[in-house]
Design a protein around this motif. Structure first.
Motif, PDB file in Angstrom:
ATOM      1  N   UNK A 170      -6.619  -3.569  -1.772  1.00 36.30           N
ATOM      2  CA  UNK A 170      -7.130  -3.582  -3.142  1.00 36.30           C
ATOM      3  C   UNK A 170      -7.693  -2.220  -3.533  1.00 36.30           C
ATOM      4  N   UNK A 171      -8.394  -1.573  -2.598  1.00 33.06           N
ATOM      5  CA  UNK A 171      -8.951  -0.255  -2.876  1.00 33.06           C
ATOM      6  C   UNK A 171      -7.882   0.779  -3.122  1.00 33.06           C
ATOM      7  N   UNK A 172      -6.852   0.778  -2.264  1.00 37.06           N
ATOM      8  CA  UNK A 172      -5.763   1.750  -2.393  1.00 37.06           C
ATOM      9  C   UNK A 172      -4.998   1.548  -3.700  1.00 37.06           C
TER      10      UNK A 172
ATOM     11  N   UNK B 127      -5.580   3.677 -11.110  1.00 36.48           N
ATOM     12  CA  UNK B 127      -6.565   4.325 -11.988  1.00 36.48           C
ATOM     13  C   UNK B 127      -6.192   5.793 -12.177  1.00 36.48           C
ATOM     14  N   UNK B 128      -5.809   6.451 -11.069  1.00 37.70           N
ATOM     15  CA  UNK B 128      -5.382   7.854 -11.149  1.00 37.70           C
ATOM     16  C   UNK B 128      -4.131   8.001 -12.021  1.00 37.70           C
ATOM     17  N   UNK B 129      -3.180   7.089 -11.858  1.00 35.67           N
ATOM     18  CA  UNK B 129      -1.955   7.126 -12.661  1.00 35.67           C
ATOM     19  C   UNK B 129      -2.287   6.933 -14.140  1.00 35.67           C
TER      20      UNK B 129
ATOM     21  N   UNK C 158       0.848  -1.206   0.000  1.00 32.97           N
ATOM     22  CA  UNK C 158       0.000   0.000   0.000  1.00 32.97           C
ATOM     23  C   UNK C 158       0.882   1.254   0.000  1.00 32.97           C
ATOM     24  N   UNK C 159       1.884   1.300   0.883  1.00 32.77           N
ATOM     25  CA  UNK C 159       2.734   2.494   0.943  1.00 32.77           C
ATOM     26  C   UNK C 159       3.606   2.617  -0.307  1.00 32.77           C
ATOM     27  N   UNK C 160       3.943   1.489  -0.928  1.00 32.32           N
ATOM     28  CA  UNK C 160       4.678   1.544  -2.188  1.00 32.32           C
ATOM     29  C   UNK C 160       3.800   2.102  -3.301  1.00 32.32           C
ATOM     30  N   UNK C 161       2.492   1.777  -3.262  1.00 29.43           N
ATOM     31  CA  UNK C 161       1.550   2.325  -4.250  1.00 29.43           C
ATOM     32  C   UNK C 161       1.400   3.834  -4.071  1.00 29.43           C
TER      33      UNK C 161
ATOM     34  N   UNK D 130      -9.673  -9.906   7.792  1.00 32.88           N
ATOM     35  CA  UNK D 130      -9.443 -10.240   6.391  1.00 32.88           C
ATOM     36  C   UNK D 130     -10.057  -9.206   5.457  1.00 32.88           C
ATOM     37  N   UNK D 131     -11.309  -8.810   5.759  1.00 31.15           N
ATOM     38  CA  UNK D 131     -12.014  -7.846   4.913  1.00 31.15           C
ATOM     39  C   UNK D 131     -11.316  -6.489   4.933  1.00 31.15           C
ATOM     40  N   UNK D 132     -10.949  -6.016   6.127  1.00 30.65           N
ATOM     41  CA  UNK D 132     -10.290  -4.712   6.256  1.00 30.65           C
ATOM     42  C   UNK D 132      -8.962  -4.707   5.517  1.00 30.65           C
TER      43      UNK D 132
END
Length: 309
Positions: free
Chosen positions: A208-210, A216-218, A114-117, A200-202
């Protein structure tokens, strides 16, 4: 519930290996473990030693290599010892430790990616402000946050299992994880199942959301600006990160799905091992090959060694 006296020594599930396959599997896993240690440690050492690689992207990747080393060291040495000794015993304390670090490995894989994204998003979408945003302090804060979130989530998960009294010493897995721990109890484990689902959900939805939002923004930025240099930079730096994430996600989902098929004992055990070793092997290879500066530095290091030899 009345406490039942149960030995502190737990019995792990057998690997179901025949005598003829035991040692081939042992030496294969030993080679795999040594190889992943060498590749991940080499990447970390090169990044730390080479000042030109002291950039947020590479420093954040070090977290992933450290996590791969941690996740496999908590599992494979004990597994290899059990293969040779043919004994399947582990103390309750060691089992809790193994479960904690095993789940921390899986959780940190999500949070680190996530932080790499986030880093890739800032680099591509805000290149002029990148150095001002992704400072050394920001890298440290992101790294600490990634590990802290994983540790807290897993700490609660494992604590809920440790609080339960045990009525058996037989673990329903060949290594210790949270599910194997709470299945040692005859108490109601509804809270464990509810928090396990929440955990698991969190973790999966946030990662996946991040990743989805950032990429998508990129993609939108690259499409609107139509800059060949920007598009090339995005492909070069983002492709490796996306491949790493998809490998981690795929192996994780397969491992979760296999828990729903307890009759497939051998496949379940094989997938559990692959979940640890496949990402750990591919992460430094994919990132090293796809990232130009790191690839060139690795080739220079090994090129110098060949020349001196």
């Amino acid at each position: 519930m009345e406490n039942i006296s149960v030995s502190d020594i737990l019995v792990l599930e057998d690997l179901d290996l025949s005598e003829s396959s035991r040692y081939p599997v042992f030496f294969t896993l030993l080679f795999v473990y040594i190889a992943l240690l060498i590749t991940n440690i080499a990447v970390v050492v090169i990044i730390i030693a080479e000042r030109s690689l002291h950039e947020p992207m590479y420093l954040l990747f070090c977290n992933l290599s450290v996590n791969d080393i941690l996740g496999n060291t908590i599992l494979l040495p004990h597994l290899l010892f059990d293969m040779v000794s043919k004994e399947r015993f582990i103390s309750h304390g060691a089992c809790v430790t193994q479960a904690f670090f095993s789940h921390t490995y899986g959780s940190a894989s999500h949070t680190i990616l996530i932080i790499m994204a986030i880093d890739r998003y800032v680099a591509i979408c805000n290149p002029l402000r990148y150095s001002a945003i992704m400072t050394a302090k920001a890298v440290v804060i992101l790294s600490v946050a990634a590990w802290a979130v994983a540790v807290v989530l897993v700490g609660v998960l494992v604590s809920l299992s440790v609080r339960l009294s045990r009525c058996t010493s037989l673990l329903q897995n060949f290594y210790c994880d949270n599910a194997a721990l709470f299945k040692l109890s005859c108490e109601d484990v509804s809270i464990n199942n509810i928090y396990g689902l929440f955990y698991t959900v969190v973790l999966c939805s946030s990662s996946m959301g991040c990743v989805a939002v950032t990429y998508i923004r990129i993609a939108i930025i690259c499409r609107t600006k139509k800059n060949a240099e920007l598009n090339s930079k995005a492909i070069q730096t983002c492709a490796s990160h996306l491949v790493l994430y998809l490998i981690m996600l795929l192996t994780g989902f397969i491992a979760i799905i296999m828990h729903r098929f307890p009759e497939e004992r051998f496949l379940r055990k094989l997938v559990a091992v692959l979940f640890h070793v496949v990402p750990a092997h591919l992460n430094p290879i994919i990132y090293g090959l796809q990232t130009k500066h790191l690839r060139l530095r690795i080739l220079q290091v090994f090129g110098k060694k060949r020349i001196h030899s």
